[in-house]
Write an enzyme that holds these catalytic residues in place. Structure first.
Site, PDB file in Angstrom:
ATOM      1  N   SER A   1       0.793  -1.234   0.089  1.00  0.00           N
ATOM      2  CA  SER A   1       0.132  -0.050   0.132  1.00  0.00           C
ATOM      3  C   SER A   1       0.825   1.118  -0.016  1.00  0.00           C
ATOM      4  O   SER A   1       1.812   1.263   0.504  1.00  0.00           O
ATOM      5  CB  SER A   1      -0.851  -0.006   1.223  1.00  0.00           C
ATOM      6  OG  SER A   1      -1.274   1.220   1.502  1.00  0.00           O
TER       7      SER A   1
ATOM      8  N   TYR B   1      -2.016  -1.538  11.195  1.00  0.00           N
ATOM      9  CA  TYR B   1      -2.405  -2.059   9.718  1.00  0.00           C
ATOM     10  C   TYR B   1      -1.169  -1.706   8.831  1.00  0.00           C
ATOM     11  O   TYR B   1      -0.738  -2.477   7.982  1.00  0.00           O
ATOM     12  CB  TYR B   1      -3.752  -1.549   9.190  1.00  0.00           C
ATOM     13  CG  TYR B   1      -3.723  -1.629   7.597  1.00  0.00           C
ATOM     14  CD1 TYR B   1      -3.953  -2.786   7.038  1.00  0.00           C
ATOM     15  CD2 TYR B   1      -3.546  -0.478   6.968  1.00  0.00           C
ATOM     16  CE1 TYR B   1      -3.946  -2.837   5.740  1.00  0.00           C
ATOM     17  CE2 TYR B   1      -3.729  -0.487   5.552  1.00  0.00           C
ATOM     18  CZ  TYR B   1      -3.864  -1.846   4.846  1.00  0.00           C
ATOM     19  OH  TYR B   1      -3.803  -1.925   3.603  1.00  0.00           O
TER      20      TYR B   1
ATOM     21  N   LYS C   1       2.029  -3.813   6.483  1.00  0.00           N
ATOM     22  CA  LYS C   1       2.452  -3.694   5.040  1.00  0.00           C
ATOM     23  C   LYS C   1       3.752  -3.594   5.090  1.00  0.00           C
ATOM     24  O   LYS C   1       4.594  -4.078   4.262  1.00  0.00           O
ATOM     25  CB  LYS C   1       1.626  -2.649   4.115  1.00  0.00           C
ATOM     26  CG  LYS C   1       0.185  -3.035   4.262  1.00  0.00           C
ATOM     27  CD  LYS C   1       0.055  -4.240   3.453  1.00  0.00           C
ATOM     28  CE  LYS C   1      -1.461  -4.714   3.361  1.00  0.00           C
ATOM     29  NZ  LYS C   1      -1.553  -6.154   2.804  1.00  0.00           N
TER      30      LYS C   1
HETATM   31  N1  UFG Z   1     -13.001  10.392   3.615  1.00  0.00           N
HETATM   32  C1  UFG Z   1     -14.219  11.339   3.986  1.00  0.00           C
HETATM   33  N2  UFG Z   1     -15.122  10.902   4.637  1.00  0.00           N
HETATM   34  C2  UFG Z   1     -15.303   9.396   4.753  1.00  0.00           C
HETATM   35  C3  UFG Z   1     -14.454   8.561   4.356  1.00  0.00           C
HETATM   36  C4  UFG Z   1     -13.188   9.110   3.763  1.00  0.00           C
HETATM   37  O1  UFG Z   1     -13.908  12.634   3.822  1.00  0.00           O
HETATM   38  O2  UFG Z   1     -16.395   8.886   5.335  1.00  0.00           O
HETATM   39  C5  UFG Z   1     -11.825  10.799   3.241  1.00  0.00           C
HETATM   40  C6  UFG Z   1     -10.715  10.542   3.884  1.00  0.00           C
HETATM   41  O3  UFG Z   1     -10.445  11.638   5.023  1.00  0.00           O
HETATM   42  C7  UFG Z   1      -9.600  10.811   2.955  1.00  0.00           C
HETATM   43  C8  UFG Z   1     -10.164  10.229   1.802  1.00  0.00           C
HETATM   44  O4  UFG Z   1     -11.822  10.368   1.924  1.00  0.00           O
HETATM   45  O5  UFG Z   1      -9.088  11.982   2.804  1.00  0.00           O
HETATM   46  C9  UFG Z   1      -9.931   8.804   1.360  1.00  0.00           C
HETATM   47  O6  UFG Z   1     -10.257   7.875   2.408  1.00  0.00           O
HETATM   48  P1  UFG Z   1     -10.390   6.314   2.333  1.00  0.00           P
HETATM   49  O7  UFG Z   1     -10.550   6.029   3.948  1.00  0.00           O
HETATM   50  O8  UFG Z   1     -11.250   6.085   1.272  1.00  0.00           O
HETATM   51  O9  UFG Z   1      -8.843   6.084   1.855  1.00  0.00           O
HETATM   52  P2  UFG Z   1      -7.446   6.411   2.748  1.00  0.00           P
HETATM   53  O10 UFG Z   1      -6.523   6.820   1.829  1.00  0.00           O
HETATM   54  O11 UFG Z   1      -7.513   6.908   4.134  1.00  0.00           O
HETATM   55  O12 UFG Z   1      -6.940   4.718   3.282  1.00  0.00           O
HETATM   56  C10 UFG Z   1      -6.234   3.956   2.192  1.00  0.00           C
HETATM   57  C11 UFG Z   1      -6.735   2.795   2.390  1.00  0.00           C
HETATM   58  C12 UFG Z   1      -6.144   2.003   3.655  1.00  0.00           C
HETATM   59  C13 UFG Z   1      -4.776   2.555   3.554  1.00  0.00           C
HETATM   60  C14 UFG Z   1      -4.787   3.847   3.746  1.00  0.00           C
HETATM   61  C15 UFG Z   1      -3.328   4.267   4.126  1.00  0.00           C
HETATM   62  O13 UFG Z   1      -8.243   2.305   2.263  1.00  0.00           O
HETATM   63  O14 UFG Z   1      -6.177   0.744   3.352  1.00  0.00           O
HETATM   64  O15 UFG Z   1      -5.007   4.374   2.386  1.00  0.00           O
HETATM   65  O16 UFG Z   1      -3.123   5.681   3.856  1.00  0.00           O
HETATM   66  F1  UFG Z   1      -4.185   2.233   4.841  1.00  0.00           F
END
Ligand code: UFG
Length: 344
Positions: A126, A151, A155
């Site tokens: 990731s 998590y 990785k």
């Molecule tokens: N977000 C919102 N509202 C929500 C969900 C997400 O505003 O209800 C925002 C988050 O704050 C972030 C963006 O949308 O800015 C993306 O969020 P995600 O949870 O979809 O994805 P992430 O980038 O946070 O997470 C991804 C992977 C994880 C991994 C992570 C590491 O899904 O498995 O990257 O940075 F660990």
């Protein structure tokens, strides 16, 4: 026909990869303990490809069960290892569950590979390993940052376990490590897609569930980041593009094209989009409203990250080709199909 073992093959990325493998003529064996997926996914795969892959309901943490499975399917040439726990928040609450699930399963597989003369190994990593990169877009050479969650740490440690194992036994293994950015969307048939358990953690399933009325309102976590519109930026990649990279990685190892016996590639589009841009685009292409409100930042979120995919484009010979519009359309089509199914 070359046989590939796909652990976590009924999961989100796993199921899309199984479809692409079958499309390219591979025979697939899926191992999954269904802890975060449904066996019905096999029906979706069969509808799309006309082929039902072999399925074994096994936990990769169970060494004996894995060994018995490999006795049965004794002509596997390559393994794609997706099976892992992946909820960042849960990993903070249950670190040992994450270390056990993600690391013991990896160790079991690496230990069993030479016993069954399996050499090729693709690992799901990731972009989380980069943390907040100092330079954007981020290349594979960027430094690994201290993990923000157990998590993320699994990785990083997983990559190290693979590196050390191959260093000690270069003739027994070769591996391609794929660092995913943010996979979204669903297969064009809408027969398979992302199916989160309970309240989604990730942005896109929350967007689609809000648009269809399962959730009242999407929360946007923060609009005070140092980005043009204040919301976080990510590199959202169509899951089918991501899936295809796994097929290329397996073929690369099978046909002796790897430059080293361990290679690492970023799987992203090279395009960064903010949370607000995603919401607006989704509303526009699907002609549907996504009620949302801005709330406080989510702990542990990275401000902005997107990939430099040049190395994957030029060396792996793979490129993400789907537009964000098409990707968001596919995510919505999948949500609509799920709603239709639940009414039947
Ligand atoms: N977000 C919102 N509202 C929500 C969900 C997400 O505003 O209800 C925002 C988050 O704050 C972030 C963006 O949308 O800015 C993306 O969020 P995600 O949870 O979809 O994805 P992430 O980038 O946070 O997470 C991804 C992977 C994880 C991994 C992570 C590491 O899904 O498995 O990257 O940075 F660990």
């Amino acid at each position: 026909m070359s046989k590939v073992l796909v652990t976590g093959g009924t999961g989100y990325i796993g199921s899309h990869t199984v479809v692409e493998l079958i499309n390219e003529g591979f025979e697939v064996v899926i191992v999954d303990n269904l802890s975060n997926s449904n066996v019905d996914v096999l029906d979706g795969i069969e509808k799309i490809t006309g082929i039902r892959p072999a399925f074994e309901n096994i936990d990769c943490v169970d060494y004996v069960a894995m060994s018995n499975m490999l006795d049965k399917h004794n002509d596997i040439e390559s393994i794609i290892h997706f099976a892992a726990s992946k909820a960042v928040g849960e990993s903070v609450e249950k670190p040992l569950l994450y270390y056990r699930n993600n690391l013991v399963s990896l160790i079991n597989i690496l230990q069993l590979m030479p016993v069954y003369k399996i050499k090729n190994f693709v690992f799901s990593s990731s972009c989380t390993v980069y943390g907040q990169p100092d330079i954007l877009p981020v290349t594979e050479d960027a430094p690994i940052k201290v993990a923000l969650s157990p998590y993320g740490n699994t990785k990083q440690i997983g990559e190290e376990i693979i590196r050390d194992t191959i260093y000690a036994n270069p003739s027994l293994y070769q591996s391609v490590i794929l660092r995913y950015f943010n996979p979204i969307g669903a297969h064009a048939s809408a027969e398979i897609g992302e199916l989160p358990n309970g309240v989604p953690n990730n942005l896109l399933p929350f967007v689609t569930q809000t648009a269809i009325g399962i959730r009242k309102q999407l929360q946007v976590f923060g609009d005070d980041y140092n980005t043009p519109d204040g919301s976080c930026i990510r590199d959202y990649i169509h899951v089918v593009d991501l899936a295809k990279a796994h097929v290329v990685a397996v073929q690369r190892m099978m046909f002796g094209k790897s430059k080293e016996n361990i290679e690492i590639f970023n799987l992203g589009t090279g395009r960064g989009l903010s949370v607000l841009e995603i919401i607006k685009s989704f509303e526009k292409v699907n002609e549907v409203k996504v009620p949302y409100k801005i709330v406080g930042r989510r702990e542990g979120d990275i401000e902005k990250v997107w990939a430099d995919p040049t190395y994957a484009n030029e060396v792996l010979g793979w490129k993400a080709t789907e537009t964000v519009e098409e990707t968001l359309r596919s995510a919505w089509a999948w949500e609509l199909n799920l709603a239709k199914r639940s009414k039947l």
